[in-house]
Design an enzyme around this catalytic site. Structure first.
Site, mmCIF file in Angstrom:
data_model
loop_
_atom_site.group_PDB
_atom_site.id
_atom_site.type_symbol
_atom_site.label_atom_id
_atom_site.label_comp_id
_atom_site.label_asym_id
_atom_site.label_seq_id
_atom_site.Cartn_x
_atom_site.Cartn_y
_atom_site.Cartn_z
ATOM 1 N N CYS A 76 0.832 -1.211 0.000
ATOM 2 C CA CYS A 76 0.000 0.000 0.000
ATOM 3 C C CYS A 76 0.865 1.258 0.000
ATOM 4 O O CYS A 76 0.699 2.143 -0.836
ATOM 5 C CB CYS A 76 -0.916 -0.025 1.219
ATOM 6 S SG CYS A 76 -1.777 1.514 1.514
ATOM 7 N N CYS A 81 -1.622 1.737 -2.994
ATOM 8 C CA CYS A 81 -2.615 2.800 -2.779
ATOM 9 C C CYS A 81 -2.002 4.204 -2.764
ATOM 10 O O CYS A 81 -2.520 5.115 -3.419
ATOM 11 C CB CYS A 81 -3.322 2.609 -1.445
ATOM 12 S SG CYS A 81 -3.483 0.921 -0.871
ATOM 13 N N LYS A 84 -0.226 5.379 -6.019
ATOM 14 C CA LYS A 84 -1.301 5.411 -7.022
ATOM 15 C C LYS A 84 -2.189 6.638 -6.829
ATOM 16 O O LYS A 84 -2.504 7.364 -7.770
ATOM 17 C CB LYS A 84 -2.112 4.119 -6.904
ATOM 18 C CG LYS A 84 -3.242 3.923 -7.879
ATOM 19 C CD LYS A 84 -4.550 4.566 -7.493
ATOM 20 C CE LYS A 84 -5.052 4.208 -6.135
ATOM 21 N NZ LYS A 84 -5.546 2.866 -6.028
ATOM 22 N N TYR A 219 -8.592 -3.501 -11.433
ATOM 23 C CA TYR A 219 -8.329 -2.218 -10.772
ATOM 24 C C TYR A 219 -7.009 -1.602 -11.255
ATOM 25 O O TYR A 219 -6.952 -0.444 -11.627
ATOM 26 C CB TYR A 219 -8.092 -2.440 -9.297
ATOM 27 C CG TYR A 219 -9.190 -2.638 -8.327
ATOM 28 C CD1 TYR A 219 -9.641 -1.584 -7.547
ATOM 29 C CD2 TYR A 219 -9.720 -3.901 -8.087
ATOM 30 C CE1 TYR A 219 -10.580 -1.775 -6.553
ATOM 31 C CE2 TYR A 219 -10.663 -4.095 -7.094
ATOM 32 C CZ TYR A 219 -11.092 -3.028 -6.329
ATOM 33 O OH TYR A 219 -12.006 -3.228 -5.352
ATOM 34 N N GLU A 223 -6.649 1.865 -13.413
ATOM 35 C CA GLU A 223 -6.125 3.039 -12.697
ATOM 36 C C GLU A 223 -4.821 3.535 -13.332
ATOM 37 O O GLU A 223 -4.637 4.739 -13.518
ATOM 38 C CB GLU A 223 -5.899 2.696 -11.219
ATOM 39 C CG GLU A 223 -7.198 2.495 -10.478
ATOM 40 C CD GLU A 223 -7.027 2.215 -8.994
ATOM 41 O OE1 GLU A 223 -8.014 2.335 -8.262
ATOM 42 O OE2 GLU A 223 -5.900 1.870 -8.566
ATOM 43 N N HIS A 486 -26.694 20.509 -0.329
ATOM 44 C CA HIS A 486 -26.735 21.101 -1.674
ATOM 45 C C HIS A 486 -25.683 22.194 -1.815
ATOM 46 O O HIS A 486 -25.479 22.934 -0.860
ATOM 47 C CB HIS A 486 -28.135 21.682 -1.896
ATOM 48 C CG HIS A 486 -28.379 22.106 -3.308
ATOM 49 N ND1 HIS A 486 -28.455 21.205 -4.348
ATOM 50 C CD2 HIS A 486 -28.563 23.341 -3.841
ATOM 51 C CE1 HIS A 486 -28.679 21.866 -5.469
ATOM 52 N NE2 HIS A 486 -28.738 23.164 -5.193
ATOM 53 N N GLU A 491 -25.572 14.260 -2.659
ATOM 54 C CA GLU A 491 -27.002 14.453 -2.390
ATOM 55 C C GLU A 491 -27.871 13.740 -3.433
ATOM 56 O O GLU A 491 -29.061 13.513 -3.204
ATOM 57 C CB GLU A 491 -27.368 15.940 -2.334
ATOM 58 C CG GLU A 491 -27.388 16.625 -3.685
ATOM 59 C CD GLU A 491 -27.961 18.044 -3.651
ATOM 60 O OE1 GLU A 491 -28.952 18.274 -2.958
ATOM 61 O OE2 GLU A 491 -27.393 18.925 -4.347
#
Ligand code: FAD
Ligand code: NDP
Length: 513
Positions: A76, A81, A84, A219, A223, A486, A491
């Site tokens: 990671c 992660c 990346k 993935y 990516e 908002h 939302e």
């Protein structure tokens, strides 16, 4: 002596400080030996020490065929992660520069390009700082650390080499946790390891990647192709079967359409046959379309294998401990125990569980609490949220539409869906064609939600909170009674009023309808 030298422990001391309650068996050198200092192993080791256990952690990284190596912390932090996400951010910033012009910024040179070498250096500097903090953290927490491969001699004994050679050393432990993770696979074709690189190399790659063939459409493939495109390179994704197999089909197709619209090329139902270096240094890749059986070739600057990862069991000498494996992973039960009761496995090395950092961390931590702090809490692998970090990100939690149909039956589910237009997309006139979300729910009662899917900006940030709600039994009734914030894209989940069954057009007419 420098702080750095002080931290370089070449072998384990037998005198760990013990701070809390756990009292181990004196006949073992340690209460816990952890094999692997990545997300899972470190979380487990640190938690165990907090409960008073004497803990030793081994971590060692074998260099890639291209010679890339890295420090403590696992995939990671070093090659997953974190780099990346930084490359993803770098590519999003490129888009933002162009949008800024529409928003009135005077960006004089709109053809600005990123400096790959500078980007790599910044990313690597950050990683080194994380490696350093990780080492300091281990020292502060009194987790002993040995920078060496560990392998089983018998079910309670681990053997390892010491720096600078000499005879192998052995330690014994009451419990052993295997957290060795995985590494990228290479296809068994001519030139694959010689000329191809993987995600283990790309984040420290010194050369500009240029025209890149990314083989694999999971993935990692998507990516990497996306951040390369965003940084100004020219990626082609070679897809063996379908993009993002295992994910919701409609969402995966939308993601592929979004990538194509941004200029990422796709070679469908195609597999590579060989890679050769040409006289000019570029790479000639031969490949075959498995639908048409047509053979073809093309020239690339870089070939990046993203065809999945294999578990690192081969150096563990697992037969000496009698631990059962399946494919290249370790088989565990619901308590992460292997078939040998005092040997456990956590993280990517486990068979049949999600390969994600937060899963690795939480399962490692919970295991340590059960072993040394009397906890009974098990890891819940269900409904783990995840994000694919493409320019419009895709995030989901729970079931895909296909899985919901398979488990509940088509007539027993309702799918609420809608396209939406992020407010901030209007001024730069960004494409909203793939901004889409859906909730897959039971059809009866308050309509318990089975899965949530979202493609759009900052998808991970949007879905994280909804994941907690879904785990708490979120229903469509509650979702639609939730007042939105908002103007946000999150939302939109509170405004999902159109069902697929109704056949109504899910396209919005304005920003605030
Ligand atoms: P690892 O982190 O791989 O750690 C295992 C460690 O053990 C390694 O350092 C290894 O070298 C070492 N080791 C191996 N054998 C031995 C041995 N015999 N003795 C001693 N040490 C040994 N997950 C997410 O959640 N979000 C993301 O955005 C994300 N992005 C990713 C991007 C890429 C390109 C990749 C490849 C992965 C990504 N992941 C992501 C997955 C995530 O990185 C892994 O799930 C996670 O790192 C697994 O942790 P682990 O501790 O099980 O294994
Ligand atoms: P995946 O298993 O997700 O994808 C592998 C891809 O390679 C598939 O498209 C597969 O095709 C293809 N493939 C496999 N073998 C071959 C072959 N011999 N020739 C051509 N294509 C092939 O693996 P990844 O490496 O992408 O990711 C590994 C794991 O890492 C993920 O499962 C994920 O858990 C984790 N990860 C998480 C990320 C995140 O959270 N954002 C990011 C990156 C990784 P087919 O479908 O036909 O099998």
């Amino acid at each position: 002596m420098s702080l750095f030298k002080l931290l370089r422990i070449s072998g384990p001391s037998r005198f760990s400080a013990r701070s809390a309650a756990y009292v181990g068996k004196a006949k073992y050198d340690y209460d816990l030996v952890v094999l692997g200092g990545g997300s899972a192993g470190l979380a487990c080791a640190k938690e165990a020490v907090d409960s008073g256990a004497r803990v030793l952690c081994f971590d060692y990284v074998k260099p890639t065929p291209a010679g890339t190596r890295w420090g403590l912390g696992g995939t990671c932090v070093n090659v997953g992660c974190i780099p990346k996400k930084l490359m993803h951010q770098a590519s999003l910033l490129g888009e933002a520069v162009h949008e800024a012009v529409a928003y009135g910024w005077n960006v004089n040179d709109q053809n600005i390009k990123p400096d790959w070498k500078k980007l790599v250096k910044s990313v690597q500097n950050h990683i080194k700082s994380v490696n350093w903090v990780t080492r300091v953290d281990l020292r502060d927490k009194k987790v002993e650390y040995v920078n060496s491969m560990g392998a089983f001699v018998d079910p309670h004994t681990i053997e390892y080499s010491v720096k600078g050679g000499g005879p192998k050393q052995q330690v014994t432990s009451e419990y052993i946790v295997v957290a060795v993770g995985g590494r990228p696979r290479y296809p068994p074709i001519l030139g694959a390891t010689e000329f191809g690189i993987t995600s283990d190399d790309i984040f420290s790659y010194e050369e500009e990647p240029g025209r890149t063939l990314v083989v694999g459409a999971g993935y990692v493939g998507l990516e990497c192709a996306c951040f390369l495109k965003g940084l100004g390179y020219d990626p082609t994704v070679m897809v063996r079967s379908i993009v993002l197999r295992g994910f919701d089909r409609q969402m995966s197709d939308l993601l592929e359409a979004m990538m194509s619209e941004r200029g990422v090329h796709f070679l469908h139902t195609t597999i590579p046959s060989s890679v050769e270096r040409q006289g000019d240094g570029r790479l000639l890749v031969k490949y075959r379309n498995t639908t048409t059986e047509q053979e073809d070739s093309d020239i690339f600057d870089t070939v990046l294998w993203a065809i999945g990862r294999k578990g690192l069991i081969e150096d563990l000498n697992l037969p000496a401990a009698g631990v059962q494996t399946k494919n290249d992973k370790i088989v565990v039960d619901g308590t992460e125990a292997t078939n040998v009761p005092h040997i456990f496995a956590v993280g990517d090395i486990i068979h049949g569980r999600p390969e994600l950092t937060p899963v690795a961390i939480l399962s490692g931590r919970l295991l340590a609490r059960r072993l040394f702090a009397g906890s009974k809490q098990l890891m819940d692998y269900a409904d783990v949220a995840t994000t694919v970090f493409t320019p419009l990100e895709y995030s989901c939690v729970g079931m895909s539409e296909e899985m919901a149909i398979q488990t509940h039956g088509q007539d027993n589910i309702e799918v609420f869906h809608g396209y939406y237009k992020p407010t901030e997309f209007f001024i730069p006139q960004k494409s909203v064609r793939q901004c889409y979300l859906k909730a897959v729910a039971e059809i009866t009662g308050d309509q318990k939600i089975l899965g949530l899917h979202y493609i759009g900006p900052v998808a991970g940030e949007v879905i994280q909170g909804f994941a907690a709600a879904l785990k708490s039994g979120l229903t469509v009734k509650t979702l639609l009674n939730t007042v939105g914030i908002h103007p946000t894209t999150a939302e939109e989940f509170t405004r999902l009023s159109i069902t697929k069954r109704s056949g109504r057009d899910p396209t919005p007419s304005s920003c605030c309808s």
